[in-house]
Design a protein around this motif. Structure first.
Motif, PDB file in Angstrom:
ATOM      1  N   VAL A 133       0.767  -1.140  -0.050  1.00  0.00           N
ATOM      2  CA  VAL A 133      -0.056  -0.064  -0.088  1.00  0.00           C
ATOM      3  C   VAL A 133       0.899   1.336   0.087  1.00  0.00           C
ATOM      4  N   LEU A 134       0.646   2.252  -0.686  1.00  0.00           N
ATOM      5  CA  LEU A 134       1.309   3.519  -0.852  1.00  0.00           C
ATOM      6  C   LEU A 134       0.336   4.574  -0.777  1.00  0.00           C
ATOM      7  N   GLY A 135       0.660   5.424   0.359  1.00  0.00           N
ATOM      8  CA  GLY A 135      -0.336   6.636   0.620  1.00  0.00           C
ATOM      9  C   GLY A 135       0.161   7.884   0.269  1.00  0.00           C
ATOM     10  N   ILE A 136      -0.318   8.665  -0.184  1.00  0.00           N
ATOM     11  CA  ILE A 136       0.252  10.221  -0.754  1.00  0.00           C
ATOM     12  C   ILE A 136      -0.482  11.156  -0.084  1.00  0.00           C
ATOM     13  N   CYS A 137       0.396  11.788   0.859  1.00  0.00           N
ATOM     14  CA  CYS A 137      -0.306  13.293   1.161  1.00  0.00           C
ATOM     15  C   CYS A 137      -1.393  13.020   2.220  1.00  0.00           C
ATOM     16  N   TYR A 138      -2.621  13.205   1.973  1.00  0.00           N
ATOM     17  CA  TYR A 138      -3.723  12.780   2.772  1.00  0.00           C
ATOM     18  C   TYR A 138      -3.710  11.328   3.072  1.00  0.00           C
ATOM     19  N   GLY A 139      -3.296  10.565   1.884  1.00  0.00           N
ATOM     20  CA  GLY A 139      -3.289   9.202   1.980  1.00  0.00           C
ATOM     21  C   GLY A 139      -2.349   8.918   3.004  1.00  0.00           C
ATOM     22  N   GLN A 140      -1.085   9.357   3.225  1.00  0.00           N
ATOM     23  CA  GLN A 140      -0.304   9.217   4.074  1.00  0.00           C
ATOM     24  C   GLN A 140      -0.869   9.356   5.562  1.00  0.00           C
TER      25      GLN A 140
ATOM     26  N   GLY B 249      -1.880  20.662   4.581  1.00  0.00           N
ATOM     27  CA  GLY B 249      -2.103  21.493   5.641  1.00  0.00           C
ATOM     28  C   GLY B 249      -1.685  20.833   6.917  1.00  0.00           C
ATOM     29  N   ASP B 250      -2.466  19.462   6.950  1.00  0.00           N
ATOM     30  CA  ASP B 250      -1.882  18.758   8.137  1.00  0.00           C
ATOM     31  C   ASP B 250      -0.542  18.049   7.887  1.00  0.00           C
ATOM     32  N   HIS B 251      -0.213  17.419   9.202  1.00  0.00           N
ATOM     33  CA  HIS B 251       1.095  16.628   8.955  1.00  0.00           C
ATOM     34  C   HIS B 251       1.013  15.676  10.167  1.00  0.00           C
ATOM     35  N   VAL B 252       1.706  14.449   9.607  1.00  0.00           N
ATOM     36  CA  VAL B 252       1.930  13.550  10.608  1.00  0.00           C
ATOM     37  C   VAL B 252       2.743  13.642  11.901  1.00  0.00           C
ATOM     38  N   SER B 253       2.419  13.943  13.170  1.00  0.00           N
ATOM     39  CA  SER B 253       3.309  14.210  14.299  1.00  0.00           C
ATOM     40  C   SER B 253       3.519  12.957  14.995  1.00  0.00           C
ATOM     41  N   ARG B 254       3.189  11.674  14.820  1.00  0.00           N
ATOM     42  CA  ARG B 254       3.451  10.582  15.458  1.00  0.00           C
ATOM     43  C   ARG B 254       3.538   9.465  14.334  1.00  0.00           C
ATOM     44  N   LEU B 255       4.510   8.868  14.227  1.00  0.00           N
ATOM     45  CA  LEU B 255       4.527   7.582  13.227  1.00  0.00           C
ATOM     46  C   LEU B 255       3.469   6.343  13.905  1.00  0.00           C
ATOM     47  N   ALA B 256       2.863   5.507  13.154  1.00  0.00           N
ATOM     48  CA  ALA B 256       2.322   4.620  13.540  1.00  0.00           C
ATOM     49  C   ALA B 256       3.228   3.317  13.753  1.00  0.00           C
ATOM     50  N   PRO B 257       2.901   2.382  14.895  1.00  0.00           N
ATOM     51  CA  PRO B 257       4.114   1.358  15.111  1.00  0.00           C
ATOM     52  C   PRO B 257       4.511   0.623  13.762  1.00  0.00           C
ATOM     53  N   GLY B 258       5.648   0.279  13.886  1.00  0.00           N
ATOM     54  CA  GLY B 258       6.291  -0.566  12.896  1.00  0.00           C
ATOM     55  C   GLY B 258       6.854   0.428  11.662  1.00  0.00           C
ATOM     56  N   PHE B 259       6.257   1.898  11.726  1.00  0.00           N
ATOM     57  CA  PHE B 259       7.001   2.728  10.681  1.00  0.00           C
ATOM     58  C   PHE B 259       8.187   3.395  11.035  1.00  0.00           C
TER      59      PHE B 259
ATOM     60  N   PHE C 121       8.653  13.873   8.420  1.00  0.00           N
ATOM     61  CA  PHE C 121       7.903  12.298   7.938  1.00  0.00           C
ATOM     62  C   PHE C 121       7.872  12.640   6.478  1.00  0.00           C
ATOM     63  N   ALA C 122       8.680  13.068   5.782  1.00  0.00           N
ATOM     64  CA  ALA C 122       8.467  13.104   4.220  1.00  0.00           C
ATOM     65  C   ALA C 122       8.274  11.812   3.534  1.00  0.00           C
ATOM     66  N   ILE C 123       9.313  10.940   4.001  1.00  0.00           N
ATOM     67  CA  ILE C 123       8.884   9.514   3.477  1.00  0.00           C
ATOM     68  C   ILE C 123       9.067   8.511   4.600  1.00  0.00           C
ATOM     69  N   THR C 124       7.812   7.827   4.798  1.00  0.00           N
ATOM     70  CA  THR C 124       7.930   6.672   5.880  1.00  0.00           C
ATOM     71  C   THR C 124       7.625   5.194   5.317  1.00  0.00           C
ATOM     72  N   ALA C 125       7.766   4.275   6.166  1.00  0.00           N
ATOM     73  CA  ALA C 125       7.551   2.971   5.548  1.00  0.00           C
ATOM     74  C   ALA C 125       7.578   2.008   6.592  1.00  0.00           C
ATOM     75  N   ASP C 126       6.752   1.164   6.616  1.00  0.00           N
ATOM     76  CA  ASP C 126       6.744  -0.252   7.487  1.00  0.00           C
ATOM     77  C   ASP C 126       7.075  -1.324   6.355  1.00  0.00           C
ATOM     78  N   THR C 127       8.379  -1.473   6.468  1.00  0.00           N
ATOM     79  CA  THR C 127       9.008  -2.530   5.253  1.00  0.00           C
ATOM     80  C   THR C 127       8.503  -3.798   5.597  1.00  0.00           C
ATOM     81  N   SER C 128       8.167  -4.121   6.759  1.00  0.00           N
ATOM     82  CA  SER C 128       7.671  -5.654   7.034  1.00  0.00           C
ATOM     83  C   SER C 128       6.495  -5.852   6.573  1.00  0.00           C
ATOM     84  N   ARG C 129       5.511  -4.922   6.420  1.00  0.00           N
ATOM     85  CA  ARG C 129       3.965  -4.880   5.711  1.00  0.00           C
ATOM     86  C   ARG C 129       4.282  -4.527   4.321  1.00  0.00           C
ATOM     87  N   ASN C 130       5.359  -3.840   3.694  1.00  0.00           N
ATOM     88  CA  ASN C 130       4.988  -2.988   2.628  1.00  0.00           C
ATOM     89  C   ASN C 130       4.069  -2.206   2.453  1.00  0.00           C
ATOM     90  N   PHE C 131       4.104  -1.232   3.585  1.00  0.00           N
ATOM     91  CA  PHE C 131       3.189  -0.026   3.600  1.00  0.00           C
ATOM     92  C   PHE C 131       4.236   1.164   3.460  1.00  0.00           C
TER      93      PHE C 131
END
Ligand code: XMP
Length: 523
Positions: A80-87, A143-153, A164-174
């Motif tokens: 899964v790839l999330g872009i901007c709002y998707g992130q 306008g918004d931004h991620v202030s804390r990463l989800a576990p695994g990221f 947090f311009a580029i983030t990933a949970d590589t074990s799940r391919n997110f």
């Protein structure tokens, strides 16, 4: 029929969602855009995507009812790839945190426009080919931004305003990025999509050759042994649709070409000889010039003219189509941008389907079912398919031509005399453009004959003839446009040629209005 791997783009309403599809199509990956409201658990299991992309969007996930994908999307076991709002939506759903950014007033992290991302942490598979020069230009719009990463990221890239311009949970391919890799202003953005689809296992098998085979099989399955009517306008879309359908079902297809007397020089002959003689497609050439020009006689109001043409077109088409016994289907050159559902934030999904101007309403009226073999294609893909089908390049690359034809390039009353003059001037203008190698740089170019005569002097004599306006615009989709920056030399040479070669015109002007505020056509 070949079953292609499918990528699902969930649309959260970004202005540039279509560009994600464009980038993927360029990589020969089959994808579909669906608005988030339609993506349910059942939809996901039916669609069975091999990868999912979340688009950007204008909303804020800090709002309780903000758009979200179903949680089951994270259990599909696909990248899964999330872009901007998707992130942001991905982070929030998976246990991270998102904060509203202040757009102004200091201390805010809202960011619009160009930014530079530098690498952080380990190399990441979707960033292969990135950072060879240390940093990458990206386009931010949030306008918004991620202030804390989800576990695994983890973080793999940062910018001054987006830790947090580029983030990933590589074990799940997110994967989740704050910027828009699909836009032109992220010059190396396509590489991210390329890496992403490669790791998802796409083989890039969605080529025009494959599309042609699939489309033919689908048409045969849909139509069976029934007959199909196709309204040919001479434009690229209906032409490609006709040739494709003919390849699928042969003479079960009949084309109807309505000549309303408002076509360009030699246009009717070209269309008839191409389809009837070259492709051997059964073609009814409906010569209805007298009918159209008769009813338009004395009319000068633009809307009245358009309405007359629209009504007569339907009548004439229907008359000829009725003569084709047993026809059950009507073919239309509807394109992908015409059928994409746009996301509405004021209510349910709002479907903006543009019915084809010329034959709108006809299918219901005549009880016909639609065959739309180009529904999955963008305009340039239709051209690629046309080439694949052997249509000549000069035909495929033709500028768009409106259904009402020269009528809307002849402000005021339409007369046969004015149309003749207009046709000749237009042919000289287009010839000039082709000779100077500019045709393919221009979205649309044409002459409008103005309802005004002006005084001139030619060979010591007084002239009192029509003035005309040259129009040439660049555009991506016809929705907005800029006038084309011809050189003065080109304009001067063209004006001289038109005045010398076209009797009835003694003054040439160049229209330098963009759209908006102007429109491309004069009426
Ligand atoms: P405007 O003049 O609205 O045109 O800026 C935008 C694009 O649409 C074409 N156009 C039409 N095409 N039937 C068509 O098939 C119509 O009634 C019509 N009116 C405008 C125009 O040529 C341009 O490409």
């Amino acid at each position: 029929m070949t079953q292609h791997d499918r990528l699902l783009i969930i649309d959260f309403g970004s202005q540039v969602t279509q560009l994600i599809a464009r980038r993927l199509r360029e990589l020969n990956v089959y994808c579909e855009i669906h608005p988030y409201q339609n993506v349910t658990d059942a939809f996901l299991s039916e669609f069975a995507p091999k990868a999912v992309i979340f688009s950007g969007g204008p909303d804020t996930v800090t709002r309780k009812d903000a758009p979200r994908p179903p949680a089951s999307v994270y259990d599909l076991g696909v990248p899964v790839l999330g872009i901007c709002y998707g992130q942001q939506v991905m982070m929030q759903q998976l246990g991270g945190q998102v904060e509203g950014g202040k757009i102004s007033g200091g201390g805010g992290t809202a960011e619009f426009g160009r930014a530079f991302v530098t690498p952080a942490g380990q190399p990441l598979d979707i960033l292969k080919g990135w950072f060879s020069e240390g940093r990458e230009q990206v386009w931010m719009s949030h306008g918004d931004h991620v202030s804390r990463l989800a576990p695994g990221f983890e973080v793999f890239g940062t910018s001054p305003n987006a830790p947090f311009a580029i983030t990933a949970d590589t074990s799940r391919n997110f994967y989740a990025v704050q910027f828009h890799p699909e836009v032109h202003h992220t010059p190396n953005g396509k590489t991210i999509y390329e890496n992403f689809v490669r790791l998802a296992g796409f083989t890039g098998d969605w080529t025009m050759g494959a599309y042609r085979e699939d489309a033919i099989a689908k048409i045969r399955e849909q139509v069976g042994d029934k007959k199909v009517i196709c309204g040919l306008s001479g434009g690229v879309d209906s032409s490609v649709a006709a040739v494709l359908i003919h390849e699928a079902i042969g003479d079960q297809l009949t084309c109807v070409f309505v000549d309303h007397g408002l076509l360009r020089l030699n246009e009717a002959d070209e269309v008839v000889s191409m389809f009837r003689d070259h492709y051997n497609i059964p073609l009814i050439h409906a010569d209805e010039k007298d009918l159209f020009l008769g009813e338009l006689d004395g009319q000068s109001d633009p809307e009245t003219k358009r309405k007359i043409i629209g009504r007569l077109f339907i009548d004439v088409f229907q008359k000829h189509a009725n003569a084709i016994e047993g026809a059950e289907f009507l073919a239309q050159g509807t394109l992908y941008p015409d059928v994409i559902e746009s996301v509405s934030f004021s209510g349910g999904p709002s479907v903006t389907i543009k019915s084809h101007h010329n034959v709108g309403g006809l299918p219901e009226k005549m009880g016909l079912k639609l065959v739309e073999p180009l529904r999955e294609l963008f305009k340039d893909e239709v051209r690629a398919l046309g080439r694949e089908l052997g249509l000549p390049d000069h035909f495929i690359g033709r500028h768009p031509f409106p259904g009402p034809g020269l009528a809307i390039r002849c402000p005021g009353e339409i007369t046969r005399e004015k149309l003749e003059i207009l046709r000749k001037a237009d042919a000289v203008y287009i010839d000039q453009i082709r000779k100077h190698g500019l045709y393919d740089d221009i979205w649309q170019a044409f002459v409008a004959i103005l309802p005004v005569r002006t005084v001139g002097v030619m060979g010591d004599g007084r002239t009192y003839d029509y003035a005309c306006a040259l129009r040439a615009v660049t555009s991506v989709d016809g929705m907005t446009a800029d006038y084309f920056p011809f050189s003065h030399e080109f304009l001067g040479e063209t004006a001289t040629r038109i005045i010398n070669e076209v009797q009835g015109i003694n003054r040439v002007t160049y229209d330098i209005t963009s759209k908006p505020p102007g429109t491309i056509e004069w009426e």
